[in-house]
Structure formats: structure tokens, C-alpha cells
Design an enzyme around this catalytic site. Structure first.
Site, PDB file in Angstrom:
ATOM      1  N   TYR A 168     -65.913   1.615  -7.897  1.00 27.91           N
ATOM      2  CA  TYR A 168     -64.866   2.073  -8.802  1.00 27.91           C
ATOM      3  C   TYR A 168     -65.424   2.610 -10.122  1.00 27.91           C
ATOM      4  CZ  TYR A 168     -60.962   0.350  -6.007  1.00 27.91           C
ATOM      5  OH  TYR A 168     -60.033   0.165  -5.020  1.00 27.91           O
TER       6      TYR A 168
ATOM      7  N   LYS B 293     -70.135  -9.567   0.085  1.00 26.07           N
ATOM      8  CA  LYS B 293     -70.711  -9.106   1.351  1.00 26.07           C
ATOM      9  C   LYS B 293     -72.232  -9.068   1.197  1.00 26.07           C
ATOM     10  CE  LYS B 293     -70.153  -7.614   5.592  1.00 26.07           C
ATOM     11  NZ  LYS B 293     -69.779  -8.584   6.644  1.00 26.07           N
TER      12      LYS B 293
ATOM     13  N   ASP C 248     -65.543 -10.644   4.890  1.00 27.73           N
ATOM     14  CA  ASP C 248     -64.700 -10.556   6.072  1.00 27.73           C
ATOM     15  C   ASP C 248     -64.164 -11.926   6.469  1.00 27.73           C
ATOM     16  OD1 ASP C 248     -67.415 -10.892   6.409  1.00 27.73           O
ATOM     17  OD2 ASP C 248     -67.532  -9.941   8.364  1.00 27.73           O
TER      18      ASP C 248
ATOM     19  N   ASP D 178     -59.714  -5.454  -4.529  1.00 30.92           N
ATOM     20  CA  ASP D 178     -58.590  -4.577  -4.218  1.00 30.92           C
ATOM     21  C   ASP D 178     -58.073  -4.866  -2.814  1.00 30.92           C
ATOM     22  OD1 ASP D 178     -56.728  -2.665  -4.793  1.00 30.92           O
ATOM     23  OD2 ASP D 178     -58.104  -0.973  -4.809  1.00 30.92           O
TER      24      ASP D 178
END
Length: 400
Positions: free
Chosen positions: A155, A222, A267, A291
Site C-alpha cells: 500500500y 506470511k 492463511d 485489509d
């Protein structure tokens, strides 16, 4: 360029590193685009009644309208006028409606621009059940607060278009210096994650947990794949927790009387909030993960129409609903103002006006539980217009 403040009210000041809140603070608001022009005025009506009721007329907000988005473009020729930026900097707090971000064009998001201008590094999104009909069986057990890092990650907007001169130069540099080949038809984005930005968002989340009596702070990342960005986010998070908050937290395993700080792969985290939402409390994430997670979590309690948000820096805060501009229903008077109302409640809490904030939340829930809802939430009940809905919320605030 000068700005003209309202004649009434007082500006919030910073005194010895803390905000000094007057009884009649000036708070800026931006209606935004689409349904923003309906839900933000609706939220203001609810806030005014809650403040009046909670404090017996001894406090009130002096609202100050500023322009941004399509309305600003029409009236002054700019999407984000300088007067608006200076106005927010002056009064320090604002309530903002959704604004349209064109897809695939050169226009940057005004939402992202404001966050970067004021270094609003913490995007705080509480996800809680308010009685909305939902197929999810554990909705009443969802009570999460997502702390999304707001200034870095993809972002940050460091990217180059496919086939551009800049992308070509970068591809050549990577090939010549590091032996990395990228297809020539690729757009390229950089993903910066720094120790500084990571640790300040984690610091704010842990302080929130301590002040609010929360029990767990989970770092979502992640890092198993992106080891030097999201993996570093995890490691830096644990470092600040251990070095600065060892009196209050335990790392990795529960300890009686302390806040558990642990981590989950992104995940798996998305799965866990569905399977076992009651086990999670505060979740801290890099920008993009946050987000995804906040929208997925909002779906558990009725959708983004119920999702509030507030962007917070060291001294400036802008509250805004999570949902978009919904142009298909804009102007029809049927938009659900709940997310805007809950965002305004977050702003009240930021000011320290907790009593009014809790009154709003309780009244909103009572209204929805009685089946008095806008069309997006109606399940066989007669749907209310936006105005009819807020009048029902106001009746609950007044105790009728």
C-alpha cells in the site's frame, strides 16, 4: 492559505504529549462520495443525541464540514484541497465517509493519501456482533480488534506499470546485479516493511490490550514465504513485546495474569477466525493482510455494513467506515449507516467520551435486535429508510 474555523467550540490541544479535550471540541467531517453523503450526516445525528444524553448537555461536538472527493472536485477543482488537509491538522480529529478510488488509473486513493500525510499508522477495526441476522453460527462469539499497519507494505504505492521505462530499468538492474529475471510484460511493486513501523503498531496494540483488559495479541504474517518482510514483522513484533512489555505479556504460551502474545500464518489466521473466533482477541497485521482479514471477519457478523474503523497516529485520528461508496443505492435513502455510526463511536472513545460511545453501541444493538433495520439487513421484516433507522436508534438512546 488560511482556514476559517467555526466560531464556536475549541480546538483540541496537545499538552505534555497527551490530548487535552475541551467540553466543546471542534471535530471535522467529510461526507465523501456515494452513500457517504447520507450515512455521515446520519451518524452525526446519533452522536449528537448520545453526547447530549450521556453528559446532560455539559458536552457537545461542534462539527466542521470539510471537502474531499467528488464534491471537492466539483466545487474547488481538487479531490483533496489544501484547506481540508490544513483543517484536519488543526483540529486533529475527523469523521470521514467513503470515497471512490478509481481502479487502474493514475489517481491514488484519497484514503491512503490522508493516512500517509498525517502518518496515521494504526488502522484499528473492531469486529463485533450487533444482532444482525447471519448464517454464521458463532457470530455472537466474534469480538476481535484488528490493528492493521497503515503506512507500508504494497500500500506504500511504490510500483511501476508494465512496459514502462521505469519497469524496464528496474528489470535490467535486477538481472544485471542479482541474476533475477522478470517478464517484460510485468507490473512491478515493492513491498517495504520496516522495524520502526512494525514496532510502533505492535506497541500501540499491546498498550490497547493493557488499557482495555484484553487477553491475547496475535501477530498475523506470511513469514514462511516472505521471510525478510513479513517474517521480520513477526520477529520485530516479538522483540518489542519482550523488551518493552515483559511485565504484562507472555510470549508464545499462556501465563496466568499476563497477555498472551503469539503468531499465526496468514492463511491459517483466516481459517481460525471462522473455526474458533472465541480464541482470538487483538490481531496485528501488515497492511495488505489487515485489509483481507478485516473484511473476512466483518462477513461473520453481517458484512462490511457493520464494520467500523479509525486511523490513528500519535495525535491525529480519522474515523471512517470500512465499506465503499455503494453507488448503486446512493441517493435512495436506504443506505445502512451502522458502520458510520460505529466509526463515530470509535472517535468518541478516542476523545475519552466512553460513556457516549457505549450508549451508541448498546442502542444500535437493541434497534437491530428488534428487527428495525435497513434493506440490506432485512430478513422478512419491513425495511426502514436510513432516516427511519437512525430515528429508532435515537429512541433507544433516549430510553424510549
Amino acid at each position: 492559505m488560511s482556514i476559517r474555523l467555526p466560531q464556536e467550540g475549541k480546538v483540541i490541544e496537545v499538552v505534555n504529549g497527551s490530548l487535552k479535550i475541551p467540553n466543546e471540541p471542534i471535530v471535522a467531517y467529510i461526507e465523501g462520495d456515494g452513500i457517504g453523503r447520507e450515512v455521515i450526516p446520519a451518524a452525526i445525528k446519533v452522536v449528537d443525541k448520545a453526547v447530549e444524553t450521556a453528559y446532560k448537555g455539559k458536552r457537545r461536538i461542534v462539527w466542521w464540514k470539510l471537502l474531499a472527493g467528488k464534491e471537492a472536485l466539483q466545487k474547488v477543482g481538487k479531490l483533496l484541497p489544501e484547506e481540508t488537509v490544513k483543517g484536519i491538522a488543526e483540529v486533529k480529529v475527523a469523521l470521514k465517509g467513503p470515497m471512490e478510488t478509481p481502479i487502474g488509473t493514475g489517481h491514488r486513493s484519497i484514503n491512503v493519501a490522508l493516512r500517509k500525510m498525517f502518518d496515521l499508522y494504526a488502522n484499528i477495526r473492531p469486529i463485533k456482533y450487533y444482532g444482525v441476522p447471519t448464517v454464521y453460527p458463532y457470530a455472537d462469539k466474534v469480538d476481535l480488534i484488528i490493528f492493521r499497519e497503515n503506512t507500508e507494505d504494497v500500500y506504500a504505492g511504490i510500483e511501476w506499470e508494465a512496459y514502462s521505462r521505469e519497469a524496464q530499468k528496474l528489470r535490467e538492474f535486477l538481472k544485471n546485479e542479482f541474476g533475477i529475471e522478470i517478464r517484460e510484460d510485468s507490473g512491478i511493486t515493492l513491498k517495504p516493511i520496516s522495524k520502526f513501523a512494525t514496532q510502533r503498531i505492535v506497541r500501540k496494540a499491546i498498550k490497547w490490550a493493557i488499557e482495555k483488559g484484553r487477553k491475547r495479541v496475535t501477530i498475523m504474517h506470511k513469514g514462511n514465504v516472505m521471510k525478510f518482510t513479513e517474517g521480520a514483522f513477526r520477529n520485530w513484533a516479538f522483540e518489542v513485546a519482550e523488551k518493552e512489555f515483559s511485565e504484562y505479556v507472555s510470549i508464545g504460551k499462556p501465563e496466568e495474569g499476563k497477555i498472551l502474545v503469539d503468531d499465526k500464518i496468514a492463511d491459517n489466521m483466516l481459517q481460525q477466525i471462522i473455526l474458533r473466533p472465541w480464541e482470538y482477541d487483538i490481531i496485528v497485521t501488515p497492511n495488505l493482510n489487515g485489509d483481507y482479514l478485516s473484511d473476512a471477519a466483518a462477513a461473520l457478523v453481517g458484512g462490511v455494513g457493520m464494520a467500523a474503523g479509525i486511523n490513528v497516529g500519535d495525535y491525529i485520528a480519522i474515523a471512517e467506515p470500512v465499506h465503499g461508496t455503494a453507488p448503486d443505492i446512493a441517493g435512495k435513502g436506504i443506505a445502512n449507516p451502522s458502520a458510520a455510526i460505529l466509526s463515530a463511536a470509535l472517535l468518541l472513545e478516542y476523545l475519552g467520551w466512553v460513556e457516549a460511545a457505549e450508549l451508541i453501541r448498546a442502542s444500535l444493538r437493541k434497534t437491530i435486535e428488534k428487527g428495525k433495520v435497513t434493506p440490506d439487513l432485512a430478513r422478512g421484516e419491513k425495511a426502514l429508510s436510513t432516516e427511519e433507522f437512525i430515528q429508532e436508534v435515537i429512541k433507544e438512546i433516549e430510553g424510549e
